[in-house]
Design an enzyme around this catalytic site. Structure first.
Site, short mmCIF file in Angstrom:
data_model
loop_
_atom_site.label_atom_id
_atom_site.label_comp_id
_atom_site.label_asym_id
_atom_site.label_seq_id
_atom_site.Cartn_x
_atom_site.Cartn_y
_atom_site.Cartn_z
N GLY A 1 40.05 39.10 38.59
CA GLY A 1 40.08 37.63 38.70
C GLY A 1 39.68 37.14 40.08
N ASP B 1 32.61 43.47 37.32
CA ASP B 1 33.11 42.17 37.76
C ASP B 1 32.18 41.57 38.81
OD1 ASP B 1 34.39 44.54 39.03
OD2 ASP B 1 35.02 43.07 40.51
N ASP C 1 28.33 38.27 44.69
CA ASP C 1 29.32 39.02 45.48
C ASP C 1 28.69 39.94 46.51
OD1 ASP C 1 31.24 37.66 44.15
OD2 ASP C 1 32.36 39.42 43.46
P1 AMP Z 1 35.14 42.93 45.12
O1 AMP Z 1 34.98 44.40 44.84
O2 AMP Z 1 35.07 42.56 46.57
O3 AMP Z 1 34.17 42.13 44.32
O4 AMP Z 1 36.61 42.48 44.69
C1 AMP Z 1 37.27 42.98 43.58
C2 AMP Z 1 38.50 42.15 43.30
O5 AMP Z 1 39.34 42.10 44.44
C3 AMP Z 1 38.22 40.71 42.91
O6 AMP Z 1 39.16 40.34 41.95
C4 AMP Z 1 38.45 39.97 44.20
O7 AMP Z 1 38.82 38.63 43.99
C5 AMP Z 1 39.60 40.75 44.81
N1 AMP Z 1 39.66 40.64 46.27
C6 AMP Z 1 38.82 41.19 47.18
N2 AMP Z 1 39.21 40.87 48.43
C7 AMP Z 1 40.30 40.10 48.32
C8 AMP Z 1 41.19 39.46 49.25
N3 AMP Z 1 41.02 39.55 50.56
N4 AMP Z 1 42.22 38.75 48.74
C9 AMP Z 1 42.43 38.65 47.41
N5 AMP Z 1 41.66 39.24 46.50
C10 AMP Z 1 40.60 39.96 46.93
MG MG Z 2 33.73 40.75 43.29
#
Ligand code: AMP
Ligand code: MG
Length: 539
Positions: free
Chosen positions: A105, A280, A290
């Protein structure tokens, strides 16, 4: 054109038409039976605008002068909401590094609302790094300056390269420090925080469908899919029905396969490595989405990955991206299977992915060499030989192709090996030996003969060939060390390099001789420097 932020028109279709999480308290949780949770950005101490993209403002009907409005940083730093905004975070799941990860999410992304511009286009505004949401799991919902500079610049650079992407309106510093263990070695540091406002028709990912399917919530899966077809793919379904059936879902899935194939071909053409192609992080619209530990190929290497977390398996290495995209599409196919209940047509769409990717890759291979068309009988070998050669000596992909355009077929027959190689010598990171020079010179002779034949057959001229090559082989890309230099300056409060890079990258295919110093190989100091050659997911 409108003249101020207050005049923005919001038409929030997603929140209006889809089920909301009834819980309004902002704490981490599993959210079921809902598509999104309402959540407000966390206010920050001192939001200051670092950079803005006037082209993105224009998509919203806003003039560039909006960036000097003091309210701008307040709104896009997360301190103020405009009338009509209805901030929320969406639930999604995903396969991370090949494994189902459950609910993820929008953990640090908050959608502010959907702007409807004068043309009737909808643009979702999304703050990244504006504080925790119900989906933040164990993390803080924040983003640091370095990753935000990278996201801001690369979004816009990709757009100007002609690569489908989410856009970036603005980069705002929060005036607060964020704790990050950049190397995951138990040494967290405080770093300046920042917020990027991303803009896209929608931020829906493959994972948005996967989560409902994984929970066997077929009602919500159908409701969300129908919404997506109606709003984000309306051009596919002009006879606006509210009831979609199997044939519509297949038509739509096929379209996603085609767009994703085209996206992969673009990435391969410009030498972009996403770094975290989890489901995702795959846009339903076929946009690059992303920007995390991405990187740009400098030395041409099919096996290169910028992501230190992926250094072992190299799942997301440059040369593997088209295959991973197909794997991700297969996961999406599985997720929507309950709406279709038939395997063969889904498989046929995946096969169409392969065909479309191959078509685009061949078209690009021909264009990168200035050929009017890809002739498989000759050009398959020609391309394979070149791609096998490039890694024999570390070769800067961008400089190689750009300089190769200077090859003149009339000269080549009179040139000795070394003189042939001179055309692209600048692109080598070390000195080629005689064997390598002969190898490349022979390839260049075969290539020149192929070009000559193309000129005769098509009436193409040298000048047209150069133009064709320069239109697909960028001169300026966001080299990893260039981004890092902009970050280093920005960390000291000097944002001039962010602005300068944004400007240069607006015209990546133009010569811009005044910026020749941005068309150089990665300097040796950057070879192993963090941020320049390798990146962690910490952001
Ligand atoms: P990513 O691999 O960076 O696309 O992130 C994977 C998941 O981790 C997604 O659900 C992001 O919203 C969550 N996420 C990444 N960094 C953070 C953060 N600093 N705080 C909260 N959620 C995060
Ligand atoms: Mg992401």
């Amino acid at each position: 054109m409108i003249s101020s932020l207050q005049e923005l028109v919001f038409d929030n279709r997603l929140v209006r038409e889809l089920p909301a999480d009834p819980e309004l308290e902002n704490y981490r949780r599993q959210v079921t039976n809902a598509v999104y949770s309402r959540v407000t950005p966390t206010p920050v101490k001192n939001p200051q605008l670092i950079a803005g993209a006037s082209e993105v403002a224009a998509l919203l009907d806003l003039p560039a002068t909006v960036f000097s409005d003091p309210q701008f940083a307040q709104v896009f730093g997360g301190n103020e909401l405009l009338a009509g905004m209805d901030p929320h975070a969406c639930v999604y799941g995903g396969h991370q590094f090949g494994n189902w990860a459950g609910q993820l999410g929008d953990g640090r992304a908050i959608n502010l609302g959907e702007v409807r511009n004068h043309q009737g286009d909808h643009w979702t505004l999304q703050l990244k790094g504006a504080g925790p949401t119900p989906y933040s799991r164990t993390a803080d919902g924040l983003a640091v300056l370095r990753s935000s500079v990278r996201e801001f610049l690369c979004s816009e650079a990709m757009h100007h390269l002609g690569v489908p992407t989410t856009r970036a309106l603005s980069l705002v510093s929060s005036g607060e420090m964020v704790r990050r263990d950049m190397f995951y070695d138990g040494n967290p540091q405080l770093e300046p925080g920042a917020i990027v406002c991303r803009v896209a028709p929608t931020f829906t990912r493959f994972g948005n469908f996967e989560i409902f399917s994984a929970r066997n919530d077929i009602v919500l899966l159908k409701q969300f899919t129908d919404f997506t077809l109606r709003t984000d793919f309306s051009e596919l379904f002009p006879a606006a029905t509210s009831e979609f059936g199997k044939a519509d879902y297949l038509h739509w899935f096929n379209e996603i396969c085609i767009r994703t194939a085209q996206l992969m071909a673009h990435w391969m053409r410009v030498g972009f490595v996403h770094g975290v192609m989890n489901t995702d992080n795959m846009s339903i619209l076929g946009l690059t989405i992303d920007y995390g530990p991405y990187g740009w190929l400098e030395g041409y290497d099919q096996d290169w990955t910028p992501n230190t977390t992926d250094a072992q398996g190299r799942r997301y290495r440059y040369g593997n991206q088209p295959r991973v995209a197909l794997w991700n599409l297969a996961q999406l196919g599985n997720a929507i299977y309950p709406l279709i209940n038939e395997v063969e047509p889904l498989q046929a769409a995946l096969e169409n992915y392969r065909v479309e990717y191959e078509r685009c890759a061949q078209r690009d291979a021909a264009a990168k060499l200035g050929l009017k068309e890809f002739d498989p009988a000759q050009d398959q070998t020609l391309t394979e030989q070149l791609l096998a050669f490039l890694p024999l000596i570390e070769t800067d992909m961008t400089i190689f192709y750009r300089n190769l355009a200077q090859l003149n077929v009339d000269d080549i027959p009179h040139y000795a090996d070394a003189r042939c190689v001179d055309i692209v010598r600048e692109s080598f990171y070390s000195t080629p030996d005689e064997h390598i020079e002969t190898h490349l010179a022979n390839w260049m002779r075969a290539y020149a003969a192929r070009l000559q034949q193309d000129y005769v057959l098509t009436g193409n001229t040298h000048a047209q060939k150069v133009a064709r090559m320069n239109a697909v082989n960028p001169k300026y890309v966001l080299r990893n060390y260039l981004a890092q230099q902009a970050i280093d300056k920005a960390t000291l409060g000097d944002y001039s390099e962010v602005e300068k890079l944004l400007n240069i990258l607006r015209k990546p295919y133009d010569e811009q001789p005044e910026h020749q110093d941005y068309f150089v190989k990665r300097p040796e100091w950057a070879r192993h420097k963090a941020g320049c050659s390798m990146l962690s997911c910490s952001s």
